[in-house]
Write a protein that holds these residues in place. Structure first.
Motif, short mmCIF file in Angstrom:
data_model
loop_
_atom_site.label_atom_id
_atom_site.label_comp_id
_atom_site.label_asym_id
_atom_site.label_seq_id
_atom_site.Cartn_x
_atom_site.Cartn_y
_atom_site.Cartn_z
N ARG A 114 11.58 11.48 -24.42
CA ARG A 114 12.16 12.64 -23.70
C ARG A 114 11.72 13.94 -24.37
N ALA B 183 20.96 3.16 -16.19
CA ALA B 183 21.47 4.51 -16.44
C ALA B 183 20.35 5.44 -16.89
N THR B 184 19.54 4.99 -17.84
CA THR B 184 18.43 5.81 -18.33
C THR B 184 17.38 5.99 -17.25
N GLU C 103 17.77 6.05 -13.97
CA GLU C 103 18.25 7.03 -12.99
C GLU C 103 18.24 8.44 -13.57
N GLU C 104 18.61 8.56 -14.83
CA GLU C 104 18.64 9.86 -15.49
C GLU C 104 17.25 10.49 -15.57
N LEU C 105 16.25 9.67 -15.82
CA LEU C 105 14.88 10.16 -15.99
C LEU C 105 14.14 10.37 -14.67
N SER D 84 14.41 12.16 -11.99
CA SER D 84 14.11 13.50 -11.50
C SER D 84 13.06 14.22 -12.36
N SER D 85 12.82 13.72 -13.55
CA SER D 85 11.85 14.35 -14.45
C SER D 85 10.45 13.77 -14.31
N THR E 129 13.59 12.23 -5.14
CA THR E 129 12.76 13.10 -5.98
C THR E 129 11.51 13.61 -5.26
#
Length: 164
Positions: free
Chosen positions: A74, A93-94, A96-98, A100-101, A138
Motif C-alpha cells: 500500500r 476485506a483487504t 474490497e478495500e484495495l 478502488s485503488s 470502479t
C-alpha cells in the motif's frame, strides 16, 4: 523473546517455495502471529525504529508475514501485488478495500489471476460475482463490458448471463 509464527509451509504452497513468486495459500492471512502488534508497530514507525526497508520487505516475503506485505505494498502504491495477495489468501476485506485503488488497466490481470487459481477445493469469499461487482463499481459499465469482451473465459465463469 520467543516468536510464535506459522511455519512457512502453512503460508505458501510447498511446490512454489523455491520459486521467486510465492503464492499464499487459501485463508493464510488468518494464521496467528505471536507479537503481531509489536512487529507492526516497529514496521509502521521507521523514524522511531531504524531498519533497512528492503531487508524487512524481503524477510516478510520470505516468512509470509502478510500484514506487513499489505502495509508495504500500500505504501508503495503497488495495489496489484497487494490485491494478488488478498486474492490468493481469500482476504475479502483487504481485497474490497484495495479495489478502488487498482488502476483500471490492471483489473484484467486480476481477472486472469483469479482464473488461474484452483477454486474447486474451497468455498472462496472472493467469487466471480464479487470481482464483477467491484469491476462495475470502479470501472463503470462501459469499461466493465470491454473487460468482459477481453476476458471471455471469465465472462463464461459468471453464474449469470451477461450480454453486451
Amino acid at each position: 523473546m520467543l516468536h510464535e509464527a506459522p511455519i512457512i509451509e502453512d503460508i505458501y504452497h510447498a511446490d512454489l517455495l523455491a520459486s521467486e513468486e510465492r503464492i499464499p495459500k487459501y485463508r493464510s492471512h488468518l494464521y496467528p502471529w505471536g507479537h503481531h502488534e509489536q512487529i507492526m508497530s516497529v514496521i509502521e514507525n521507521p523514524r522511531e525504529y531504524k531498519y533497512n526497508r528492503q531487508q524487512i520487505v524481503a524477510l516478510c516475503e520470505e516468512r509470509g508475514f502478510l500484514p506487513a506485505l499489505f502495509y508495504f505494498y500500500r505504501g508503495d502504491k503497488n495495489f496489484f501485488d497487494a490485491m494478488k495477495l488478498a486474492l490468493h489468501s481469500d482476504d475479502i476485506a483487504t481485497f474490497e478495500e484495495l479495489a478502488s485503488s487498482l488502476p483500471s488497466l490492471q483489473w484484467s490481470e486480476i481477472v486472469r489471476e483469479w482464473m488461474k487459481m484452483d477454486r474447486e477445493d474451497h468455498q472462496r469469499s472472493i467469487s466471480s460475482e464479487l470481482i464483477m461487482s467491484l469491476i462495475l463499481q470502479t470501472l463503470g459499465a462501459t469499461d466493465a463490458l470491454q473487460l468482459l469482451e477481453d476476458c471471455e473465459e471469465f465472462a463464461a465463469a459468471l453464474p449469470m448471463r451477461v450480454t453486451w
